[in-house]
Structures are given as C-alpha cells and as structure tokens.
Motif scaffolding. Structure first.
Motif, short mmCIF file in Angstrom:
data_model
loop_
_atom_site.label_atom_id
_atom_site.label_comp_id
_atom_site.label_asym_id
_atom_site.label_seq_id
_atom_site.Cartn_x
_atom_site.Cartn_y
_atom_site.Cartn_z
N LEU A 211 0.85 -1.19 0.00
CA LEU A 211 0.00 0.00 0.00
C LEU A 211 0.88 1.24 0.00
O LEU A 211 1.79 1.37 0.83
CB LEU A 211 -0.91 0.00 1.23
CG LEU A 211 -1.91 1.15 1.33
CD1 LEU A 211 -2.97 1.03 0.24
CD2 LEU A 211 -2.57 1.16 2.71
N TYR A 214 -3.44 6.89 -0.98
CA TYR A 214 -4.90 6.90 -1.06
C TYR A 214 -5.33 8.09 -1.91
O TYR A 214 -4.86 9.22 -1.71
CB TYR A 214 -5.51 7.02 0.33
CG TYR A 214 -7.00 7.28 0.34
CD1 TYR A 214 -7.89 6.33 -0.14
CD2 TYR A 214 -7.51 8.49 0.81
CE1 TYR A 214 -9.26 6.57 -0.15
CE2 TYR A 214 -8.88 8.74 0.81
CZ TYR A 214 -9.75 7.77 0.32
OH TYR A 214 -11.10 8.01 0.32
N ASN A 215 -6.21 7.84 -2.88
CA ASN A 215 -6.73 8.89 -3.74
C ASN A 215 -7.99 9.47 -3.12
O ASN A 215 -9.03 8.80 -3.03
CB ASN A 215 -7.04 8.31 -5.14
CG ASN A 215 -7.40 9.39 -6.15
OD1 ASN A 215 -8.11 10.33 -5.84
ND2 ASN A 215 -6.91 9.23 -7.37
N TYR A 220 -9.92 5.42 -4.26
CA TYR A 220 -9.08 4.28 -4.66
C TYR A 220 -7.80 4.28 -3.84
O TYR A 220 -7.31 5.33 -3.40
CB TYR A 220 -8.72 4.37 -6.15
CG TYR A 220 -9.74 3.75 -7.08
CD1 TYR A 220 -9.44 2.61 -7.80
CD2 TYR A 220 -11.00 4.34 -7.24
CE1 TYR A 220 -10.37 2.04 -8.68
CE2 TYR A 220 -11.93 3.79 -8.11
CZ TYR A 220 -11.60 2.64 -8.82
OH TYR A 220 -12.53 2.09 -9.67
N PHE A 221 -7.24 3.07 -3.67
CA PHE A 221 -5.96 2.91 -2.97
C PHE A 221 -4.88 2.53 -3.97
O PHE A 221 -5.07 1.66 -4.82
CB PHE A 221 -6.08 1.83 -1.90
CG PHE A 221 -7.04 2.18 -0.79
CD1 PHE A 221 -6.60 2.87 0.33
CD2 PHE A 221 -8.39 1.84 -0.88
CE1 PHE A 221 -7.49 3.21 1.34
CE2 PHE A 221 -9.28 2.17 0.12
CZ PHE A 221 -8.83 2.86 1.24
N GLN A 222 -3.74 3.21 -3.85
CA GLN A 222 -2.62 2.96 -4.75
C GLN A 222 -1.72 1.88 -4.17
O GLN A 222 -1.50 1.84 -2.95
CB GLN A 222 -1.82 4.26 -4.93
CG GLN A 222 -0.92 4.29 -6.15
CD GLN A 222 -1.68 4.66 -7.41
OE1 GLN A 222 -2.78 5.16 -7.33
NE2 GLN A 222 -1.08 4.40 -8.56
N VAL A 223 -1.22 1.00 -5.02
CA VAL A 223 -0.31 -0.05 -4.57
C VAL A 223 0.93 -0.09 -5.46
O VAL A 223 0.93 0.42 -6.59
CB VAL A 223 -0.98 -1.44 -4.58
CG1 VAL A 223 -2.10 -1.50 -3.55
CG2 VAL A 223 -1.48 -1.81 -5.96
N SER A 233 4.84 2.32 -8.56
CA SER A 233 3.39 2.16 -8.58
C SER A 233 2.99 1.21 -9.71
O SER A 233 3.52 1.28 -10.82
CB SER A 233 2.73 3.52 -8.79
OG SER A 233 1.34 3.39 -8.90
N SER A 236 -4.12 0.78 -8.98
CA SER A 236 -4.96 1.11 -7.83
C SER A 236 -6.18 0.20 -7.81
O SER A 236 -6.52 -0.43 -8.81
CB SER A 236 -5.39 2.58 -7.90
OG SER A 236 -6.08 2.84 -9.12
N THR A 238 -10.23 -0.48 -5.65
CA THR A 238 -11.25 -0.09 -4.67
C THR A 238 -12.24 -1.22 -4.41
O THR A 238 -12.85 -1.27 -3.36
CB THR A 238 -12.01 1.19 -5.13
OG1 THR A 238 -12.76 1.71 -4.02
CG2 THR A 238 -12.93 0.92 -6.30
N TYR A 264 -3.64 13.01 -3.53
CA TYR A 264 -3.21 11.82 -2.80
C TYR A 264 -2.72 12.10 -1.39
O TYR A 264 -2.17 13.18 -1.09
CB TYR A 264 -2.06 11.14 -3.56
CG TYR A 264 -2.47 10.48 -4.85
CD1 TYR A 264 -3.05 9.21 -4.87
CD2 TYR A 264 -2.28 11.13 -6.07
CE1 TYR A 264 -3.41 8.59 -6.05
CE2 TYR A 264 -2.64 10.52 -7.26
CZ TYR A 264 -3.21 9.25 -7.25
OH TYR A 264 -3.58 8.65 -8.42
N TYR A 266 0.12 10.12 0.82
CA TYR A 266 1.19 9.14 0.58
C TYR A 266 1.70 8.60 1.91
O TYR A 266 1.77 9.33 2.91
CB TYR A 266 2.35 9.80 -0.16
CG TYR A 266 1.99 10.34 -1.53
CD1 TYR A 266 2.06 9.54 -2.66
CD2 TYR A 266 1.57 11.66 -1.67
CE1 TYR A 266 1.73 10.05 -3.91
CE2 TYR A 266 1.24 12.17 -2.92
CZ TYR A 266 1.32 11.36 -4.04
OH TYR A 266 0.98 11.86 -5.27
#
Length: 313
Positions: A211, A214-215, A220-223, A233, A236, A238, A264, A266
C-alpha cells in the motif's frame, strides 16, 4: 445476451462449457456474397477496423454462402493460444482510427474471430431454438475448430465445446486463460439480457502488493511493488473491500501520511495486502480486487519479478 459472473462452475448434464476469450464481442451480419459487416456489442459498425478479418471471411466464404443471410455471434480477439487471448493487443486494434494505423496493426497484431453462436441462417431467426440446435448448425460449417493443435492462430474458427468442465478448466489454467462460460443446453438466445442460463467464471490471479497512497478524489488505494530496489506504482483498486476494511485502510493511511497533495495521501511502504486480478502485464494488472490483509509479510518481499514470474502467460 450476456453471461452472469459467478465464482463456481455449474456441474451437471444440463450444461455445456466453452473457453472465455478476452476480446471484443462481435456479431457478423452477412447478407449477400459481398455484403458483410461487423458490429460491436453496442451495435457499432466496426467493419473498417478489421480488414484482416474481412479477408479471412472472404477466403472461407464458400463454407458460408449456402447459409446466407446469416448472423454469427462470437469473439474478435488476438489469440496467444487456443485458450488465451491478448486483451491489450485487441484493445489497441479497437481504438485505431486512421487507415495507416489499422493496416499496420493488421500486420503486427492480426485478429481472429471465434464463432460460438449463430442467430440467423438463410434469413431464419434461430434465437428461439435451443443452444444444442444452434450448435448443430455451427458444426455444419466446414471451418477449423479451435483447439491445442490449431495453427496458425489467426483466422476464422469455431469454438470448441466441452461436456466436461474439469477438463476445460485444466486447460484454462495451463494456458493462463481468462476463464470459461457455462451454457445451458436448452437456453434460447435472449437479446439484451444478462442471464443465468449462461454463467462465466474467471481465472483469477493473485499477488501481494504494498500500500503506497490513497486517492481522496475517487476513493481508490494505490499499490506498488519493489523493482530495482525502488517501490514503483503498479495501479490502484477499490473493489472487494467491505465497510470495515475500507475504514481500516483509510485510518492506516491517515495515521501514517508522510506527504499530501491535491489528490493523494502518501505513506512509506509497510502494509502488504493481497489482491486478485484477471491478468498481469508489464503495464500492471487488470480488474484488481482486494482479498486480504497480509500483516505477516515484509514489504521488501513484494517484488515485481515475483509477480511477473508467478503470472507469466
């Protein structure tokens, strides 16, 4: 007519099974020898985008002419094997606009059409007929059935139907295919309907990701993954989170935010999560979905090469 997504394959004598190809659903309207057109699922005329398919249909036209006027239902795709299609390649074909680009892609990424249904024959509406009856008509077409020995993997084919779902699923796993579709033998073709007479099951892939952000705008979550000692990256997600899990992830990000901009929040790498997805490519994953927290995993072990190796197609 569209299949309903399920997590389990119906398994009794009422069903037949076929591979699910990751491409564009396409109907072929063939009214006379020189009047043939291709339509997308939303009935957009896409004939001009697939001159290579037009060439293939004309090459095998002797097998089709006795059945005109004819409407076929099937999948336009770029095959990597008899049980797997390349979605990113067919997507680029579908998005091409200029003739120069289309002609170039025809050579680099030649398309195939896999027939899985027939809706009209000699102008007669076959949609009220049973699937088995429509299959009989497809089998009368003297064209190649797509299977493991088929070569080359470009042209016009009949889909291979299976009565044994386990046998087909083993082939889907072997070839990293998208999944399979189960169809009731007595099912009629219902226009514009999503039906439980057709059931699709996808061959999900899995991976553990880090992880990273977070947007705030779209929830949505960025991974990311470790690549060349850096966290990069990869996309993302959800979907798949219940209310409690979503709240827990948001709280984690807010409590560990190291930087914030307009879009975002971070965080430093630390929390690992398992995601399922349909396909992994060098650009990232498709249709990601949250599966679980992986509290016992070390983020440094979430490596790009490992995902690529485990999901190589």
């Amino acid at each position: 007519m569209m299949p309903t997504l399920s997590h389990s394959i119906p398994n009794d004598s009422d069903w037949l099974y076929e591979p699910k190809y990751d491409g564009y659903r396409m109907q072929v309207l063939w009214q006379s020898e020189n009047d043939i057109r291709f339509f997308s699922r939303r009935l957009r005329d896409i004939t001009s985008q697939f001159p290579d398919l037009m060439m293939h249909f004309k090459y095998v036209s002797d097998h089709f002419l006795p059945f005109l006027p004819l409407v076929l239902d099937g999948e336009c795709c770029i095959l990597k094997s008899a049980f797997k299609a390349d979605f990113s390649s067919i997507q680029s074909r579908g998005q091409a606009k200029s003739k120069v680009t289309i002609d170039s892609l025809c050579k680099k990424k030649p398309a195939s059409y896999v027939i899985f249904d027939v809706l009209y024959q000699n102008g007669k509406d076959l949609r009220p007929f049973s699937l088995l009856k429509r299959h009989e008509i497809i089998n009368h077409l003297s064209i190649t059935t797509l299977n493991e020995t088929t070569s080359p993997l470009q042209g016009i084919y009949k889909i291979k139907f299976f009565s044994d779902s386990d046998k087909l699923w083993d082939l889907i796993l072997k070839h990293h295919g998208e999944g399979l579709v189960s169809k009731k033998k007595n099912s009629k073709w219902l226009q514009g309907k999503r039906t439980r007479s057709w059931i699709k099951v996808k061959n999900k892939q899995y991976g553990i990701f880090i992880l990273t952000a977070y947007n705030k705008e779209n929830d949505y979550f960025q991974v990311g993954l470790v690549k060349n000692k850096n966290v990069v990256s990869v996309g993302s997600f959800t979907h798949g989170l219940n209310e409690m899990e979503r709240k827990a992830l948001k709280t984690t990000v807010k409590n560990h935010t190291i930087k914030e901009d307009k879009t975002y929040l971070y965080i430093n790498p630390g929390l690992c999560i398992e995601l399922s997805f349909l396909e992994w490519t060098k650009e990232g994953f498709r249709e990601p979905r949250f599966e679980s927290f992986q509290m016992d995993k070390n983020w440094e072990d979430c490596k790009w090469d490992k995902i690529m190796r485990n999901n190589k197609s």
